[in-house]
Design a protein around this motif. Structure first.
Motif, PDB file in Angstrom:
ATOM      1  N   TYR A 133     -35.577 -51.957 108.777  1.00 41.23           N
ATOM      2  CA  TYR A 133     -35.071 -53.273 109.158  1.00 41.23           C
ATOM      3  C   TYR A 133     -33.938 -53.127 110.169  1.00 41.23           C
ATOM      4  CZ  TYR A 133     -37.769 -55.243 105.337  1.00 41.23           C
ATOM      5  OH  TYR A 133     -38.803 -55.619 104.514  1.00 41.23           O
ATOM      6  N   LEU A 134     -33.933 -54.020 111.146  1.00 40.27           N
ATOM      7  CA  LEU A 134     -32.880 -54.055 112.146  1.00 40.27           C
ATOM      8  C   LEU A 134     -32.049 -55.312 111.929  1.00 40.27           C
ATOM      9  CD1 LEU A 134     -31.662 -52.728 114.693  1.00 40.27           C
ATOM     10  CD2 LEU A 134     -33.145 -54.238 116.048  1.00 40.27           C
ATOM     11  N   THR A 135     -30.755 -55.133 111.749  1.00 38.57           N
ATOM     12  CA  THR A 135     -29.834 -56.254 111.513  1.00 38.57           C
ATOM     13  C   THR A 135     -28.863 -56.361 112.676  1.00 38.57           C
ATOM     14  OG1 THR A 135     -29.962 -55.935 109.114  1.00 38.57           O
ATOM     15  CG2 THR A 135     -28.086 -57.184 109.951  1.00 38.57           C
ATOM     16  N   ARG A 136     -28.604 -57.605 113.089  1.00 36.97           N
ATOM     17  CA  ARG A 136     -27.659 -57.843 114.178  1.00 36.97           C
ATOM     18  C   ARG A 136     -26.569 -58.791 113.707  1.00 36.97           C
ATOM     19  NH1 ARG A 136     -29.013 -60.617 120.017  1.00 36.97           N
ATOM     20  NH2 ARG A 136     -28.722 -62.530 118.820  1.00 36.97           N
ATOM     21  N   ILE A 137     -25.323 -58.421 113.986  1.00 41.57           N
ATOM     22  CA  ILE A 137     -24.171 -59.236 113.621  1.00 41.57           C
ATOM     23  C   ILE A 137     -23.314 -59.465 114.870  1.00 41.57           C
ATOM     24  CG2 ILE A 137     -22.066 -59.381 112.233  1.00 41.57           C
ATOM     25  CD1 ILE A 137     -23.433 -57.518 110.203  1.00 41.57           C
ATOM     26  N   SER A 178     -23.683 -59.154 104.368  1.00 43.09           N
ATOM     27  CA  SER A 178     -22.763 -60.286 104.500  1.00 43.09           C
ATOM     28  C   SER A 178     -21.308 -59.825 104.424  1.00 43.09           C
ATOM     29  CB  SER A 178     -23.048 -61.330 103.422  1.00 43.09           C
ATOM     30  OG  SER A 178     -22.961 -60.767 102.122  1.00 43.09           O
ATOM     31  N   ASN A 179     -21.050 -58.744 103.667  1.00 44.74           N
ATOM     32  CA  ASN A 179     -19.675 -58.227 103.594  1.00 44.74           C
ATOM     33  C   ASN A 179     -19.209 -57.712 104.947  1.00 44.74           C
ATOM     34  OD1 ASN A 179     -21.495 -55.925 103.354  1.00 44.74           O
ATOM     35  ND2 ASN A 179     -19.677 -54.695 102.936  1.00 44.74           N
ATOM     36  N   VAL A 180     -20.128 -57.126 105.707  1.00 44.88           N
ATOM     37  CA  VAL A 180     -19.793 -56.634 107.044  1.00 44.88           C
ATOM     38  C   VAL A 180     -19.485 -57.808 107.967  1.00 44.88           C
ATOM     39  CG1 VAL A 180     -20.588 -55.252 108.990  1.00 44.88           C
ATOM     40  CG2 VAL A 180     -21.304 -54.643 106.671  1.00 44.88           C
ATOM     41  N   SER A 181     -20.303 -58.850 107.867  1.00 40.83           N
ATOM     42  CA  SER A 181     -20.089 -60.030 108.694  1.00 40.83           C
ATOM     43  C   SER A 181     -18.774 -60.719 108.359  1.00 40.83           C
ATOM     44  CB  SER A 181     -21.256 -61.005 108.519  1.00 40.83           C
ATOM     45  OG  SER A 181     -21.103 -62.126 109.349  1.00 40.83           O
ATOM     46  N   GLU A 182     -18.441 -60.764 107.086  1.00 35.10           N
ATOM     47  CA  GLU A 182     -17.188 -61.393 106.669  1.00 35.10           C
ATOM     48  C   GLU A 182     -15.976 -60.677 107.264  1.00 35.10           C
ATOM     49  OE1 GLU A 182     -17.346 -61.379 102.465  1.00 35.10           O
ATOM     50  OE2 GLU A 182     -18.886 -62.927 102.320  1.00 35.10           O
ATOM     51  N   GLU A 211     -20.809 -64.922 112.477  1.00 35.07           N
ATOM     52  CA  GLU A 211     -21.966 -65.648 111.954  1.00 35.07           C
ATOM     53  C   GLU A 211     -22.688 -64.766 110.937  1.00 35.07           C
ATOM     54  OE1 GLU A 211     -25.096 -64.427 115.502  1.00 35.07           O
ATOM     55  OE2 GLU A 211     -23.992 -66.309 115.664  1.00 35.07           O
ATOM     56  N   LYS A 212     -23.680 -65.353 110.257  1.00 38.61           N
ATOM     57  CA  LYS A 212     -24.422 -64.596 109.257  1.00 38.61           C
ATOM     58  C   LYS A 212     -25.271 -63.512 109.916  1.00 38.61           C
ATOM     59  CE  LYS A 212     -24.802 -68.366 105.890  1.00 38.61           C
ATOM     60  NZ  LYS A 212     -25.735 -69.225 105.107  1.00 38.61           N
ATOM     61  N   PRO A 213     -25.493 -62.394 109.208  1.00 36.04           N
ATOM     62  CA  PRO A 213     -26.337 -61.330 109.756  1.00 36.04           C
ATOM     63  C   PRO A 213     -27.766 -61.824 109.974  1.00 36.04           C
ATOM     64  CG  PRO A 213     -25.082 -60.551 107.859  1.00 36.04           C
ATOM     65  CD  PRO A 213     -24.918 -62.039 107.894  1.00 36.04           C
ATOM     66  N   GLN A 214     -28.390 -61.357 111.032  1.00 31.96           N
ATOM     67  CA  GLN A 214     -29.785 -61.676 111.320  1.00 31.96           C
ATOM     68  C   GLN A 214     -30.605 -60.393 111.220  1.00 31.96           C
ATOM     69  OE1 GLN A 214     -29.838 -63.541 115.182  1.00 31.96           O
ATOM     70  NE2 GLN A 214     -28.714 -65.351 114.482  1.00 31.96           N
ATOM     71  N   SER A 215     -31.581 -60.381 110.309  1.00 30.10           N
ATOM     72  CA  SER A 215     -32.387 -59.178 110.077  1.00 30.10           C
ATOM     73  C   SER A 215     -33.861 -59.444 110.334  1.00 30.10           C
ATOM     74  CB  SER A 215     -32.204 -58.683 108.639  1.00 30.10           C
ATOM     75  OG  SER A 215     -30.872 -58.319 108.382  1.00 30.10           O
ATOM     76  N   LYS A 216     -34.547 -58.409 110.796  1.00 30.37           N
ATOM     77  CA  LYS A 216     -35.995 -58.504 110.988  1.00 30.37           C
ATOM     78  C   LYS A 216     -36.618 -57.131 110.761  1.00 30.37           C
ATOM     79  CE  LYS A 216     -35.818 -57.767 116.009  1.00 30.37           C
ATOM     80  NZ  LYS A 216     -36.174 -58.332 117.345  1.00 30.37           N
TER      81      LYS A 216
END
Length: 207
Positions: free
Chosen positions: A2-6, A64-68, A73-78
């Protein structure tokens, strides 16, 4: 995979500190998996004047802890598997790689190899050419280049451990010559210092 973008919030003190001391990003990313660590790659990218944290992980973790701490904004994963399935021999891709190009020289005091950073542009390019042979892709002269070379100099942990590493960004066009090796490079990264945001290779379809 999974790739997540913050999207990073540049008004946060935590963000500004972590951009100087990347071990802060690493600690936050690892804390998203409290029951045990698995392989992850991460990198800071810039797009349209905004900075983003990219994280490649084996599972769909809750970042979400990283984003906080650092995000706006909230993390976006795909899923990353769809991209991996598209990788075939002979395929051409635009790529970006942030890496730590080094050579190892034997230290006569310890008889062990000591990593020496490659600071010259020509040396940095030769390093990537060698990595290409090992990781299933080829590079054509004039279709890729070094776009950034910078040093990170920081203290991690309690401040006793001093770290100084070179980050070099490569961008351009590549051709896949061995799809299995290339897929492994996408998942496992290339080179050293992956904990500090280096080694992550990303690709997009060439037009």
């Amino acid at each position: 995979m999974y790739l997540t973008r913050i999207k990073l919030d540049m008004t946060k003190t935590n963000t500004m500190q972590a951009l100087v001391c990347p071990s802060k990003f690493h600690g936050a990313i690892e804390s998203a998996e409290p029951e045990g660590r698995t392989r992850k790659l991460w990198r800071i990218d810039e797009l349209g004047g905004e900075k983003y944290l990219l994280i490649l992980s084996e599972k769909a973790f809750d970042f979400s802890n990283v984003s906080e701490q650092f995000g706006s904004e909230k993390p976006q994963s795909k899923s990353y598997d769809t991209l991996l399935e598209r990788v075939k021999n002979g395929g051409k891709w635009r790529f970006r790689l942030k890496a730590n190009p080094v050579i190892h020289k034997k230290d006569p005091k310890t008889d062990r190899g000591k990593p020496i950073a490659l600071v010259g542009n020509k040396q940095q390019e030769e390093w990537l050419k060698k990595q290409a042979l090992r990781n299933g892709f080829s590079l054509e002269d004039g279709l890729w280049l070094v776009t950034e070379s910078k040093w990170y100099d920081f203290k991690k942990g309690s401040g006793r451990n001093h770290v100084r590493i070179l980050s070099v960004t490569y961008e351009g066009l590549l051709t896949v010559t061995n799809e299995e090796l290339f897929k492994a490079a996408l998942v496992q990264g290339i080179g050293r210092e992956k904990a500090f945001g280096l080694g992550m290779l990303t690709i997009v379809g060439a037009r």
